[in-house]
Every structure is written in structure tokens, then in C-alpha cells.
Design a protein around this motif. Structure first.
Motif, PDB file in Angstrom:
ATOM      1  N   THR A  22       0.834  -1.207   0.000  1.00  0.00           N
ATOM      2  CA  THR A  22       0.000   0.000   0.000  1.00  0.00           C
ATOM      3  C   THR A  22       0.864   1.251   0.000  1.00  0.00           C
ATOM      4  O   THR A  22       0.556   2.233  -0.700  1.00  0.00           O
ATOM      5  N   SER A  23       1.942   1.237   0.766  1.00  0.00           N
ATOM      6  CA  SER A  23       2.863   2.374   0.795  1.00  0.00           C
ATOM      7  C   SER A  23       3.504   2.597  -0.568  1.00  0.00           C
ATOM      8  O   SER A  23       3.683   3.740  -1.008  1.00  0.00           O
ATOM      9  N   ALA A  24       3.861   1.504  -1.252  1.00  0.00           N
ATOM     10  CA  ALA A  24       4.456   1.622  -2.583  1.00  0.00           C
ATOM     11  C   ALA A  24       3.476   2.270  -3.558  1.00  0.00           C
ATOM     12  O   ALA A  24       3.850   3.138  -4.354  1.00  0.00           O
ATOM     13  N   LEU A  25       2.212   1.860  -3.494  1.00  0.00           N
ATOM     14  CA  LEU A  25       1.197   2.470  -4.353  1.00  0.00           C
ATOM     15  C   LEU A  25       1.007   3.945  -4.015  1.00  0.00           C
ATOM     16  O   LEU A  25       0.789   4.779  -4.900  1.00  0.00           O
ATOM     17  N   MET A  26       1.123   4.272  -2.733  1.00  0.00           N
ATOM     18  CA  MET A  26       1.002   5.664  -2.308  1.00  0.00           C
ATOM     19  C   MET A  26       2.131   6.516  -2.886  1.00  0.00           C
ATOM     20  O   MET A  26       1.909   7.633  -3.363  1.00  0.00           O
ATOM     21  N   VAL A  27       3.355   5.977  -2.851  1.00  0.00           N
ATOM     22  CA  VAL A  27       4.514   6.696  -3.403  1.00  0.00           C
ATOM     23  C   VAL A  27       4.342   6.896  -4.906  1.00  0.00           C
ATOM     24  O   VAL A  27       4.616   7.981  -5.441  1.00  0.00           O
ATOM     25  N   ILE A  28       3.887   5.848  -5.603  1.00  0.00           N
ATOM     26  CA  ILE A  28       3.686   5.955  -7.049  1.00  0.00           C
ATOM     27  C   ILE A  28       2.632   7.005  -7.370  1.00  0.00           C
ATOM     28  O   ILE A  28       2.782   7.812  -8.303  1.00  0.00           O
ATOM     29  N   TRP A  29       1.567   7.022  -6.591  1.00  0.00           N
ATOM     30  CA  TRP A  29       0.475   7.970  -6.853  1.00  0.00           C
ATOM     31  C   TRP A  29       0.892   9.405  -6.535  1.00  0.00           C
ATOM     32  O   TRP A  29       0.635  10.319  -7.329  1.00  0.00           O
ATOM     33  N   LEU A  30       1.563   9.603  -5.383  1.00  0.00           N
ATOM     34  CA  LEU A  30       1.907  10.966  -4.959  1.00  0.00           C
ATOM     35  C   LEU A  30       2.999  11.579  -5.834  1.00  0.00           C
ATOM     36  O   LEU A  30       2.873  12.714  -6.294  1.00  0.00           O
ATOM     37  N   TYR A  31       4.072  10.808  -6.064  1.00  0.00           N
ATOM     38  CA  TYR A  31       5.247  11.387  -6.729  1.00  0.00           C
ATOM     39  C   TYR A  31       5.352  11.018  -8.206  1.00  0.00           C
ATOM     40  O   TYR A  31       6.182  11.586  -8.912  1.00  0.00           O
ATOM     41  N   GLY A  32       4.504  10.083  -8.649  1.00  0.00           N
ATOM     42  CA  GLY A  32       4.462   9.744 -10.056  1.00  0.00           C
ATOM     43  C   GLY A  32       3.277  10.377 -10.752  1.00  0.00           C
ATOM     44  O   GLY A  32       3.428  11.295 -11.564  1.00  0.00           O
ATOM     45  N   TYR A  33       2.088   9.899 -10.398  1.00  0.00           N
ATOM     46  CA  TYR A  33       0.868  10.394 -11.051  1.00  0.00           C
ATOM     47  C   TYR A  33       0.584  11.855 -10.723  1.00  0.00           C
ATOM     48  O   TYR A  33       0.316  12.666 -11.609  1.00  0.00           O
ATOM     49  N   MET A  34       0.653  12.218  -9.420  1.00  0.00           N
ATOM     50  CA  MET A  34       0.361  13.595  -9.014  1.00  0.00           C
ATOM     51  C   MET A  34       1.556  14.526  -9.209  1.00  0.00           C
ATOM     52  O   MET A  34       1.402  15.744  -9.176  1.00  0.00           O
ATOM     53  N   ALA A  35       2.744  13.963  -9.379  1.00  0.00           N
ATOM     54  CA  ALA A  35       3.973  14.743  -9.603  1.00  0.00           C
ATOM     55  C   ALA A  35       4.230  15.750  -8.496  1.00  0.00           C
ATOM     56  O   ALA A  35       4.653  16.879  -8.740  1.00  0.00           O
ATOM     57  N   PHE A  36       4.002  15.341  -7.251  1.00  0.00           N
ATOM     58  CA  PHE A  36       4.297  16.208  -6.122  1.00  0.00           C
ATOM     59  C   PHE A  36       5.810  16.319  -5.957  1.00  0.00           C
ATOM     60  O   PHE A  36       6.555  15.405  -6.330  1.00  0.00           O
ATOM     61  N   PRO A  37       6.295  17.423  -5.376  1.00  0.00           N
ATOM     62  CA  PRO A  37       7.746  17.595  -5.192  1.00  0.00           C
ATOM     63  C   PRO A  37       8.346  16.465  -4.355  1.00  0.00           C
ATOM     64  O   PRO A  37       7.810  16.096  -3.310  1.00  0.00           O
ATOM     65  N   CYS A  38       9.449  15.926  -4.828  1.00  0.00           N
ATOM     66  CA  CYS A  38      10.161  14.874  -4.099  1.00  0.00           C
ATOM     67  C   CYS A  38      11.636  14.996  -4.456  1.00  0.00           C
ATOM     68  O   CYS A  38      12.133  14.297  -5.354  1.00  0.00           O
ATOM     69  N   MET A  39      12.323  15.882  -3.771  1.00  0.00           N
ATOM     70  CA  MET A  39      13.711  16.188  -4.104  1.00  0.00           C
ATOM     71  C   MET A  39      14.680  15.086  -3.698  1.00  0.00           C
ATOM     72  O   MET A  39      15.829  15.086  -4.117  1.00  0.00           O
ATOM     73  N   CYS A  40      14.221  14.142  -2.880  1.00  0.00           N
ATOM     74  CA  CYS A  40      15.099  13.065  -2.428  1.00  0.00           C
ATOM     75  C   CYS A  40      14.950  11.798  -3.260  1.00  0.00           C
ATOM     76  O   CYS A  40      15.740  10.866  -3.112  1.00  0.00           O
TER      77      CYS A  40
END
Length: 247
Positions: free
Chosen positions: A107-125
């Protein structure tokens, strides 16, 4: 309302003979240029989703850990459960919670994909760092759930404890109101919430782009939650063997 009052003041100044330039200089003498680090568009969804979603996930994790162990107490099968683990409470906990851990990590992996992949939220790390932080958060929340049912070995009370603690975490993690502005006792209490430490690590890594070790005390605190079953395992074992379920 601010634009309306500004327009009214502008009309009054122009009616009194002021020029357009003089009127604007009076209404806004200094033009503020805002350049937020990590979130230049000031998208509030960036702050909300990256904290609310892990917080909601944390509530489910704690409640599921409490429920899984509490049902053994309720059904009177705790002795059988321990017997299958050879009487080792830590082996029993791993066998009971490992399937949940795998599900919550996915579930966490899907959350990361959705937030920083699909939604393209900032993720400098980078997404892999955030996945690592979420993984530690998942395990810390599970271990805190084990501690909760250990302190309140009743399915009803344990679930109430987990849900209440999870809801409190939204208010005290510093997302909606800065922790430094809270009273000193609340600032100390915030250390007991995994979401507080994850929130600081998220801001440090994803928004500010600093290395994770720049916020090592918060990472250490999350890791400390993971040690709770080792500290209270003996007490949980004794509770499982002698506590009788009371409806």
C-alpha cells in the motif's frame, strides 16, 4: 474581502486627486515576492496529502495490529497461538503480523507511485528514499499497536486506544499548527507519535532536499518504536496466558 476593501480605498484616493501610481504605492508600498522551497506553486494539496494519507494508513496499521492480537484474547486461543510458536512471543508476533506488514508495504508503494508519479508532487530526495521512510513508519506503527494491546489487553479498549492515538496524531504532528507554538507539555507529548517523526523526515527530505541523516534524531525515534515489542514482549506473553476476555 481584501480585494474589495483595496478597490474601495483606491477609488477614494483617485477621487481625492491622487494618481494611479500614488494610489497603488499607498495600498501596497512593498511588493512581496514569495519563492517557497520545494513547493513553488504553493499547492496546499502537497502538504495535506503527504501527511493525511500516511496518518490514515497509520491508524489502520495500529488498529489491525491490536485487532489481530485482541481476537486471540477474545476467542480464548492465545495459548494455542503461543504453542504453535514454541512459546516464543516474538516468533508468534512475526507470524501474526508479517502478512499485514507485506500488505501495508505494498500500500505504501502504491502511495509513493500515486503521490510522486501520477500527481507529480515535489520529491527532491527521490521516491526510493520516501519508500524507505514509509517502510520504517509502517513497522513503527505496527510495533506501537503491539504495545497498545499489551498495555490494554482488551479488544474493545485496545481498539479505542489505537483510534484515539491515531486521530490525535493529525493535530500534534505539526502539519496544521506549528509544534513550536504549542505548550511545552504538548511538545514533549508529540515525541510519542510516529506521524510527527515521519512528517519532519518528509519535509526534510522531499521538500527541502536534505539528506535523511540531516534529521537523524527523528529517524532514530521511529526506529525506537520498532523496539517496543522486544521491551514489552514478556509482559504481553503473560497477559495472553492469564487475561480472560470481558465483553
Amino acid at each position: 474581502s481584501e480585494l474589495a476593501s483595496g478597490a474601495a480605498a483606491r477609488k477614494v484616493l483617485l477621487a481625492r486627486g491622487a494618481t494611479e501610481q500614488q494610489a497603488m504605492a499607498f495600498l501596497q508600498p512593498i511588493v512581496i515576492e514569495t519563492h517557497p522551497i520545494g513547493n513553488p506553486t504553493l499547492n496546499y494539496n502537497v502538504y495535506l496529502s503527504n501527511t493525511l494519507l500516511p496518518g490514515i494508513l497509520g491508524i489502520f496499521i495500529m488498529m489491525m495490529a491490536v485487532f489481530a492480537i485482541g481476537m486471540e484474547i477474545k476467542n480464548g486461543t492465545a495459548g494455542e497461538w503461543l504453542g504453535k510458536a514454541g512459546g516464543n512471543i516474538h516468533v508468534a508476533l512475526i507470524g501474526k503480523l508479517l502478512p499485514q506488514t507485506i500488505i501495508f508495504l505494498l500500500t505504501s508503494a502504491l502511495m509513493v507511485i500515486w503521490l510522486y508519479g501520477y500527481m507529480a508532487f515535489p520529491c527532491m530526495c527521490g521516491p526510493w528514499v520516501m519508500m524507505g521512510l514509509l517502510s520504517v513508519f509502517v513497522i513503527a506503527s505496527q510495533c506501537l499497536g503491539v504495545f497498545m494491546i499489551c498495555m490494554l489487553p482488551s479488544l474493545r479498549l485496545g481498539l479505542s486506544f489505537a483510534s484515539l492515538w491515531g486521530v490525535w496524531s493529525f493535530s500534534i504532528c505539526g502539519m496544521s499548527y506549528p509544534l513550536m507554538a504549542m505548550d511545552a507539555p504538548l511538545q514533549g507529548l508529540a515525541l510519542l507519535f510516529p506521524l510527527r517523526h515521519y512528517f519532519i523526515l518528509y519535509v526534510n527530505s522531499a521538500l527541502d532536499g536534505y539528506p535523511v541523516m540531516n534529521a537523524w534524531p527523528y529517524l532514530l525515534m521511529l526506529a525506537a518504536f520498532c523496539l517496543l515489542p522486544l521491551l514489552c514482549g514478556w509482559w504481553l506473553k503473560s497477559q495472553l496466558l492469564r487475561v480472560k476476555y470481558v465483553p
